[in-house]
Design a protein around this motif. Structure first.
Motif, PDB file in Angstrom:
ATOM      1  N   THR A 163      -2.047  -6.040  -2.671  1.00  0.00           N
ATOM      2  CA  THR A 163      -2.644  -4.708  -2.789  1.00  0.00           C
ATOM      3  C   THR A 163      -4.150  -4.784  -2.569  1.00  0.00           C
ATOM      4  OG1 THR A 163      -0.940  -3.988  -4.344  1.00  0.00           O
ATOM      5  CG2 THR A 163      -2.997  -2.741  -4.341  1.00  0.00           C
TER       6      THR A 163
ATOM      7  N   THR B  54      -6.268   4.190  -3.441  1.00  0.00           N
ATOM      8  CA  THR B  54      -5.767   5.555  -3.327  1.00  0.00           C
ATOM      9  C   THR B  54      -6.765   6.520  -3.965  1.00  0.00           C
ATOM     10  OG1 THR B  54      -4.580   5.393  -5.419  1.00  0.00           O
ATOM     11  CG2 THR B  54      -3.402   4.699  -3.424  1.00  0.00           C
TER      12      THR B  54
ATOM     13  N   ARG C 258      -7.408   5.772   0.643  1.00  0.00           N
ATOM     14  CA  ARG C 258      -6.303   5.282   1.482  1.00  0.00           C
ATOM     15  C   ARG C 258      -5.606   6.415   2.220  1.00  0.00           C
ATOM     16  NH1 ARG C 258      -2.140   1.984  -1.890  1.00  0.00           N
ATOM     17  NH2 ARG C 258      -4.109   0.877  -2.321  1.00  0.00           N
TER      18      ARG C 258
ATOM     19  N   VAL D 210       0.830  -1.211   0.000  1.00  0.00           N
ATOM     20  CA  VAL D 210       0.000   0.000   0.000  1.00  0.00           C
ATOM     21  C   VAL D 210       0.861   1.257   0.000  1.00  0.00           C
ATOM     22  CG1 VAL D 210      -1.896  -1.164   1.170  1.00  0.00           C
ATOM     23  CG2 VAL D 210      -0.178   0.027   2.535  1.00  0.00           C
TER      24      VAL D 210
ATOM     25  N   SER E 109      -7.507  -6.073   1.677  1.00  0.00           N
ATOM     26  CA  SER E 109      -6.263  -6.341   2.391  1.00  0.00           C
ATOM     27  C   SER E 109      -6.520  -6.451   3.891  1.00  0.00           C
ATOM     28  CB  SER E 109      -5.263  -5.219   2.127  1.00  0.00           C
ATOM     29  OG  SER E 109      -4.173  -5.285   3.015  1.00  0.00           O
TER      30      SER E 109
END
Length: 844
Positions: free
Chosen positions: A129, A143, A244, A71, A136
């Motif tokens: 990812t 993102t 994220r 990440v 995850s």
């Protein structure tokens, strides 16, 4: 090549031979077949199957480090990774353990590059990812750039305006501005200070995952506030996601809710006297031997039939459990243990059934400590798992004892590692099984499940494991394997009162290792047998000495105050019935048991002498009377085949039998004053008269008494089932060193600098092409100058390869040369060499 490697292959070329040996040892699947050069090794190390297997072997903290890299930006500086793992507040334990985690990932070729440019291999990044399909364990979402992909430029500008940012001229700069805002701690804090309390509560719910939520067509005001400022971004028609960068700000920079840099402690510990532990383990070891011996005795004349699908039926398992005076689950363990040791097997006949093997006879003749060593050496590496007997497989079929589909490949690793953890404690120390399971779960959190099976992250960042072969989750299967391993170790006498015994430590064959189980997993069968022999030597003084006497009592019983010597136990087992077992075995004498001894060919005088010789007390009068009375009547009646007949010198006794209504099913008739004929078989006639209270004896065609000594039934020679390995077999050091030499040599051939080839030149990487005359001339010149050549070669199977050779001799259409690629002298037919090229002067 630059100082900074540009690819994984370039970094692997800079590793020492010991570094490559370490990589191949931890990832043995890379050796099958041996890579031709470093480029092939790097390519194979990046394949999905190999990466999945490598990730499954990571401990929890190393896995968390890999998840953080997945990440993080690519490449990721070490400082950024440390911030993701420890957060803004920092964590001393994380900071101390993070170099180990990065080194472990680098050693397994999952991470490459210098510390300022750490790169997770592409396949591992794809596996770890976060995505909507495979969330995850970090609980993070996509993102800002990923979540806004496809969003209209106008909507992006509206989000910037609502967030208090100046508008931009294109979507790329708009996404960059929003990402910079969410990544700036001060500006992000100021933005959230203006958020309604309900909006902050929504963010708190999504904070640790799952980061996805649902909205309606008309969101509530507090949700609309978040949507307007991009703190929630669209993830579908009615779904939204927390980006994220925003989540990391709310978390204080941490990628995981609870980093676990250190393994769970093995606590609480209970300390006992090591000698008491050894004695308890030895007592249980002796009980294990007695149980397996009783099983072999129960199946001495042949065991139950084999099911059509393989294995033992439920009814036969219950019967075996009753005979062993234990539960069905424990009976399955003893059956599988004897099967793994090669003591029982299928006979392979048309009416297939189980029976003892010829190896069982040899095993019964061994001393007790050596018999235990055979069982222990078979148990430690076995993959067959009796704990799953009675459960259903993935197709709903019941799993039967001794049947197929009982192999669980992780079982030997879990079993050995559980014992190794106990070996790391002071002698005589035990810990709860839950503590051992927690440590094993930390060491292999994904073992058997695989990163591709991760479910939505739980609030604590956990995973939902995959289903195992028996329908149970893989993580749950691994926990149950640990539970079964500890219980079986206690049953077998490897542990005593939950602590590892001295002979149990010797059974492991090596000193306990802190966290690496590679050496233990690569133990060969010979090493396991040698360790079992050393363990048996330590166990021998602790086992009770067999006795040569019993205590006869007036109530027609005999008490064996301890284990008896084998000949005495076998003879007494024929003469009497076992009434109870335990520390002392109680035998009971009955008319049927005495008749059984007489049928076996013993006379009354021999039985009296046997008892008086082996009893520490005088033979009680009731027992002497019982033997004489049964012997006096034994053989008075004679059974033969007519279909069957009864012969007796006392015609009054025959008349009595004819007059008895219980004899009607035998359909007797008098042929002579001393002979009766029957329309049943001799065996049925014997059983019928014995049921009426008589003591007949069978006789041969010559009139001699037949001794009813039953013959043992044995299978043909059988090989014990071998463990089903979990992946490729572990390579030994010789293979590893040879593989590294071959890879280095192949890399030399692939990367050696060549002199320019005259036109028409071959394409880059293609095999050189020269005429036969040019090839011969160049090779002969290389022999004279002792220089190396680069050749293209096609073998008899048509496979083309390139090699670096140093020609030694050319004759008879063959060139003999030292092959740098194979690191040996070889002979090549000239007609199979497609072309040659000279190497640069400093290439070799």
């Amino acid at each position: 090549m630059t100082d900074t490697p540009r690819t994984l292959a370039e970094e692997l070329r800079t590793r020492t031979d010991s570094g490559l040996v370490g990589l191949l040892r931890t990832r043995p699947d890379l050796l099958n077949p041996v890579p031709g050069d470093v480029t092939q090794l790097a390519t194979r190390a990046g394949t999905r199957a190999s990466v999945v297997r490598a990730v499954e072997r990571l401990d929890r903290f190393v896995l968390q480090t890999a998840e953080a890299l997945a990440v993080a930006p690519d490449p990721c500086p070490y400082g950024t990774l440390a911030a993701l793992m420890a957060g803004d507040a920092g964590d001393a334990a994380v900071a101390a353990e993070l170099p180990r985690a990065v080194a472990a990932l680098r050693a397994q070729a999952l991470v490459w590059g210098p510390d300022d440019r750490l790169r997770l291999v592409r396949t591992a990044r794809e596996l770890l990812t976060p995505s909507a399909a495979h969330p995850s364990p970090t609980g993070l979402g996509p993102t800002v750039a990923e979540a806004t992909a496809g969003m209209s430029p106008g909507r992006l500008q509206e989000i910037l305006a609502a967030a208090g940012l100046p508008t931009t001229h294109d979507p790329v700069s708009a996404v960059a501005a929003l990402t910079a805002l969410f990544s700036d701690r001060a500006r992000m804090a100021a933005l959230l200070d203006t958020a309604p309390a309900e909006s902050v509560a929504v963010l708190d719910k999504l904070l640790w995952g799952p980061p996805y939520g649902g909205v309606t067509d008309r969101p509530a005001p507090h949700l609309q506030w978040l949507l307007d400022r991009g703190l929630l971004l669209p993830a579908g028609a009615r779904n939204v996601v927390l980006p994220r960068e925003a989540a990391l700000h709310l978390r204080g920079g941490r990628a995981h809710h609870t980093p676990e840099p250190l393994p769970p402690a093995l606590a609480p510990a209970t300390e006992r006297d090591p000698q008491l532990v050894d004695n308890a383990a030895a007592s249980q070891a002796f009980t294990a031997l007695a149980t397996v011996e009783e099983l072999l005795k129960e199946w001495d004349l042949g065991g139950p039939p084999v099911l059509r699908a393989g294995g033992l039926s439920v009814r036969d398992l219950k019967r075996t459990a009753t005979a062993l005076d234990t539960t069905e689950q424990l009976a399955a363990f003893w059956l599988e243990l004897a099967y793994a040791a090669g003591l029982i097997a299928s006979d392979g006949e048309a009416d297939e059934r189980y029976a003892a093997t010829p190896s069982a006879e040899e095993w019964l003749q061994l001393p007790d400590h050596q018999r235990w060593a055979v069982l222990a050496a078979a148990w430690l590496p076995a993959t067959r798992t009796p704990g799953v007997v009675g459960t259903a497989d993935a197709k709903g079929r019941a799993l039967a004892a001794l049947g197929p589909h009982l192999d669980r490949s992780p079982a030997p690793e879990v079993r050995r590692r559980a014992l190794t953890l106990l070996a790391g404690l002071p002698p005589g120390t035990s810990v709860p099984a839950a503590a051992v399971r927690a440590r094993l779960r930390w060491e292999r959190p994904l073992r058997g499940a695989g990163p591709g099976t991760r479910a939505a992250a739980a609030p604590a960042g956990g995973t939902v494991p995959a289903a195992g072969a028996d329908g149970a989750p893989a993580e749950d299967l691994r926990a149950r394997l640990a539970q079964w391993a500890l219980a079986e170790a206690e049953l077998l006498g490897v542990t005593g009162r939950g602590a590892l015994s001295a002979h149990g430590r010797a059974l492991l064959g090596s000193e306990p290792e802190a966290a690496d189980t590679t050496a233990a997993e690569t133990a060969t069968a010979a090493e396991t047998d040698a360790a079992a022999a050393r363990a048996a030597a330590l166990l021998a003084p602790l086992l009770p000495e067999p006795l040569d006497h019993v205590l006869l009592q007036a109530d027609l019983t005999a008490v064996a105050p301890g284990p008896l010597r084998r000949p005495l136990a076998e003879a007494l087992g024929v003469l009497a019935d076992i009434e109870s077992k335990g520390g002392a075995t109680v035998y009971r004498f009955t008319p049927a048991s005495v008749r059984r001894a007489l049928d076996a060919g013993r006379s009354a005088a021999e039985l009296q002498e046997f008892l008086s010789t082996h009893s520490r007390t005088p033979v009680p009068q009731p027992l002497a009377y019982l033997i004489d009375d049964v012997a006096r009547r034994h053989g008075q009646l004679r059974i033969g085949a007519a279909a069957a007949y009864v012969r007796c010198d006392d015609d009054a006794l025959l008349a009595e039998i004819l007059a008895d209504r219980r004899a009607a099913p035998l359909r007797l008739r008098r042929l002579a004053p001393t002979v009766l004929a029957a329309q049943t078989s001799p065996e049925q006639l014997l059983d019928g008269l014995r049921a009426m209270g008589y003591a007949p004896a069978a006789e041969s065609a010559a009139g001699d008494v037949l001794i009813a000594r039953t013959d043992s039934y044995r299978t043909p020679p059988r090989t014990a089932p071998g463990p089903v390995p979990d992946g490729p077999p572990p390579p030994d050091r010789t293979l590893l060193e040879a593989a590294v030499r071959a890879i280095r040599a192949g890399d030399l051939a692939a990367t050696a600098e060549r002199k320019p080839v005259p036109a028409p030149a071959a394409a880059a990487g293609a095999l050189p092409r020269t005429t036969s005359a040019e090839t011969l001339a160049t090779v002969q010149a290389a022999v004279l100058t002792q220089s190396a050549l680069w050749i293209g070669y096609v073998n008899a199977d048509g496979a083309a390869s390139q090699r670096v050779i140093a020609p030694v001799r050319v004759e008879g259409g063959f060139v003999t040369a030292y092959d740098h690629t194979a690191d040996e002298v070889r002979t090549y037919p000239l007609h199979r060499i497609t072309g040659v090229a000279e190497l640069a002067d400093d290439a070799v």
